[in-house]
Scaffold this motif. Sequence first.
Motif, short mmCIF file in Angstrom:
data_model
loop_
_atom_site.label_atom_id
_atom_site.label_comp_id
_atom_site.label_asym_id
_atom_site.label_seq_id
_atom_site.Cartn_x
_atom_site.Cartn_y
_atom_site.Cartn_z
N PHE A 64 0.82 -1.23 0.00
CA PHE A 64 0.00 0.00 0.00
C PHE A 64 0.85 1.27 0.00
O PHE A 64 0.34 2.36 -0.06
CB PHE A 64 -0.94 0.01 1.21
N GLU A 65 2.17 1.12 0.12
CA GLU A 65 3.03 2.30 0.12
C GLU A 65 4.03 2.25 -1.03
O GLU A 65 5.18 2.65 -0.89
CB GLU A 65 3.79 2.42 1.46
N GLN A 66 3.55 1.71 -2.16
CA GLN A 66 4.47 1.51 -3.28
C GLN A 66 5.18 2.79 -3.72
O GLN A 66 6.34 2.78 -4.12
CB GLN A 66 3.73 0.89 -4.48
N GLU A 67 4.48 3.90 -3.62
CA GLU A 67 5.05 5.15 -4.12
C GLU A 67 6.32 5.51 -3.35
O GLU A 67 7.33 5.91 -3.95
CB GLU A 67 4.01 6.27 -3.98
N GLN A 99 16.00 12.32 1.63
CA GLN A 99 14.59 12.61 1.92
C GLN A 99 13.70 11.41 1.68
O GLN A 99 12.86 11.05 2.52
CB GLN A 99 14.11 13.75 1.03
N ALA A 100 13.91 10.77 0.53
CA ALA A 100 13.09 9.60 0.20
C ALA A 100 13.25 8.52 1.25
O ALA A 100 12.28 7.90 1.69
CB ALA A 100 13.46 9.08 -1.19
N LEU A 101 14.49 8.33 1.70
CA LEU A 101 14.77 7.30 2.70
C LEU A 101 14.13 7.63 4.04
O LEU A 101 13.59 6.76 4.71
CB LEU A 101 16.28 7.15 2.87
N SER A 102 14.23 8.90 4.43
CA SER A 102 13.68 9.25 5.74
C SER A 102 12.16 9.06 5.72
O SER A 102 11.55 8.68 6.74
CB SER A 102 14.06 10.66 6.15
N LYS A 103 11.55 9.29 4.57
CA LYS A 103 10.11 9.03 4.45
C LYS A 103 9.81 7.54 4.62
O LYS A 103 8.91 7.14 5.35
CB LYS A 103 9.61 9.52 3.08
N LEU A 104 10.65 6.72 3.97
CA LEU A 104 10.48 5.27 4.07
C LEU A 104 10.65 4.79 5.51
O LEU A 104 9.85 3.99 6.01
CB LEU A 104 11.48 4.56 3.15
N LEU A 105 11.68 5.30 6.17
CA LEU A 105 11.92 4.90 7.56
C LEU A 105 10.75 5.31 8.45
O LEU A 105 10.37 4.58 9.37
CB LEU A 105 13.23 5.50 8.07
N GLU A 109 8.27 2.89 10.69
CA GLU A 109 7.95 3.15 12.10
C GLU A 109 6.44 3.06 12.36
O GLU A 109 6.01 2.63 13.42
CB GLU A 109 8.43 4.55 12.50
N ASP A 110 5.65 3.45 11.35
CA ASP A 110 4.20 3.51 11.53
C ASP A 110 3.53 2.14 11.51
O ASP A 110 2.41 2.01 11.99
CB ASP A 110 3.57 4.39 10.44
N PRO A 112 3.45 -1.52 12.86
CA PRO A 112 4.02 -2.39 13.91
C PRO A 112 4.55 -3.71 13.37
O PRO A 112 5.60 -4.17 13.81
CB PRO A 112 2.83 -2.62 14.85
N ASP A 113 3.82 -4.33 12.42
CA ASP A 113 4.29 -5.63 11.95
C ASP A 113 5.56 -5.51 11.11
O ASP A 113 6.38 -6.43 11.05
CB ASP A 113 3.20 -6.40 11.19
N LEU A 114 5.76 -4.36 10.47
CA LEU A 114 7.01 -4.12 9.77
C LEU A 114 8.16 -3.94 10.75
O LEU A 114 9.25 -4.45 10.59
CB LEU A 114 6.91 -2.85 8.90
N LYS A 115 7.82 -3.21 11.82
CA LYS A 115 8.83 -2.91 12.82
C LYS A 115 9.31 -4.16 13.54
O LYS A 115 10.47 -4.29 13.92
CB LYS A 115 8.25 -1.93 13.85
N SER A 116 8.35 -5.11 13.73
CA SER A 116 8.70 -6.30 14.50
C SER A 116 9.45 -7.33 13.66
O SER A 116 10.02 -8.27 14.20
CB SER A 116 7.44 -6.93 15.09
#
Lengths: 187, 384
Positions: A64-67, A99-105, A109-110, A112-116
């Motif tokens: 859902f965040e392909q962009e 910038q693009a990377l900080s957006k991805l990071l 963070e948003d 939880p299942d990615l973070k874990s």
Amino acid sequence: MPVSVIVILAAVVLILGYGVSLYNTLIRLKNQTENAWSQIDVQLKRRHDLIPNLVEVTKDAMDFEQETLTNVIEARNKAINASGQSREETINLEGQLTQALSKLLAVVEDYPDLKSNTNISELTEELTGTENRISFARQHYNDSATTLNTKVELFPSNLVASMFNFTKAVYFEVAEPEKQAIKVDLR
Amino acid sequence: MTDTKDQSFKNPWTRGRRTPWETEVVTEVSDRKKDTLRQDIIDRGPIILKTDFEGAIRHNKKLTNYLILLLTLLAALTGYGLGWGAEVYIFGIQYDSYQYPSGIPYYNIGALIGLGAFVTASLLWTVYALARGDEYLLDKVGAIPADRDLHKRLFNVTEEMAIASGLPMPSVGILESPAMNAFAAGLSPEKATICVTTGLLKHCSRDQLQGVIAHEMSHILNDDIRYKTVVSVLVGLILLVGDSMQELSYRRRYRSNYGSSYSSSSSDDKGGNAIGAAVILLISILAPLAAKLIQMAISRQREYLADATAVKLTRYPNGLIGALQKISTAQDRYVRANRSIQHLFLVNPFRDFPAKSSKLLATHPPIKMRIERLQLLGANGSLF
């Protein structure tokens, strides 16, 4: 030999000696700046190498965040192509990648299942470390550049600098949007 | 804020006589630069535009040479006095007073042997200190190499600070101790080691650890480490000699008090004994004292400069401030520290000297004053 000739000769020798020492200082500062730039380069390469892995592990989880992802990939490819070109171009494109990377990071963070996910968390940790290194390398480069540029501008070293084509080094500035994120009014 | 010239800001970093270690903190800048600098301060905290590293490095080289000269002289004096004292006092050799026109024996064979032996020993030891001093020191404090996987954060932070200072990555060591402390040792920036205690790793946040590592990296950058390492190794030897002399004289006194067999009975000899005892006692007290003074004279300004340089590297004074605050409230002291290495550490391993204590005796500035100076750098752009 008349006294005046001796005086003039002594003055010429003194001025030449001073000129040589200024020239050596300029060379030293220039080398230091170049060296600092190559340190940035090392860290930027490291970042380029990390991105494909990060994209690989986050790809499926964040359809859902392909962009955000494509932005990172595009920015990276542009940045890699820019290496070897002018310093201004590198600074500009790497800024966009940051910038693009900080957006991805932030996105990671948003969720939880990615973070874990241990793979992802290890990679993001690695990436955060690299970002830190880049910013410290940039800081060192900018400090060195400041010292060099001051010497190139100030009298009398500016005379030697213009004689031997010493130019001012470009500062590695952070791209504008990132700057605006922190707004502190101290007035 | 807008007009810097009206601010009567007393800059503590440039108080008094200027030495290379004193730093220049920007309080006034031209209008052209002011805007970019202010933006910089908002972005990354205050910056120190100029610290005289090269001056500090030159000064350190000169001091190392002076120190070696001074200590060799000290060794010569000690050797002379001890040799003379030993001959008269321990071996009980007496010369007839007519051999000395003044009545006071000023030299004899024992003194010359002592002089030669001590000078040779001190020169050999100096060569050793300059070649292998760092290894000797690390071994003596009980530092072990850090493990890259086990102490990942420590390695990352150290690498970041190495990058920020433009220096090669130093070796990283660990001291097993609940106390919070750190030190840097080495004979050149290329061959340097930074050690931290396990207590520091346990209690400090990443930013605080970064501040501490930046402080140690600054000692490497200013070439303080070479001087400090040589001081440690050389002074360590003097302290060792002084201590053993003291012990010897105690033992001797014990023997003569409780029926020694070879203590001569003539009254003449007792006079010689008294003089000899006085000489040995004097040397055993004076030598360590001299060593201590040399050691004390070197540290305080360096600590301030290293603190300021640390802020230049991290652009974040609160890290080091936080670490110093934590250390000042901690109870544990580093147990394996001894008098010859105390000046190496981030804070004095024995005790913190209060602000009013004699400047002569403290190896470090009081933590409170260091924090105050750092806070002046840190209070969001208060310098402008």
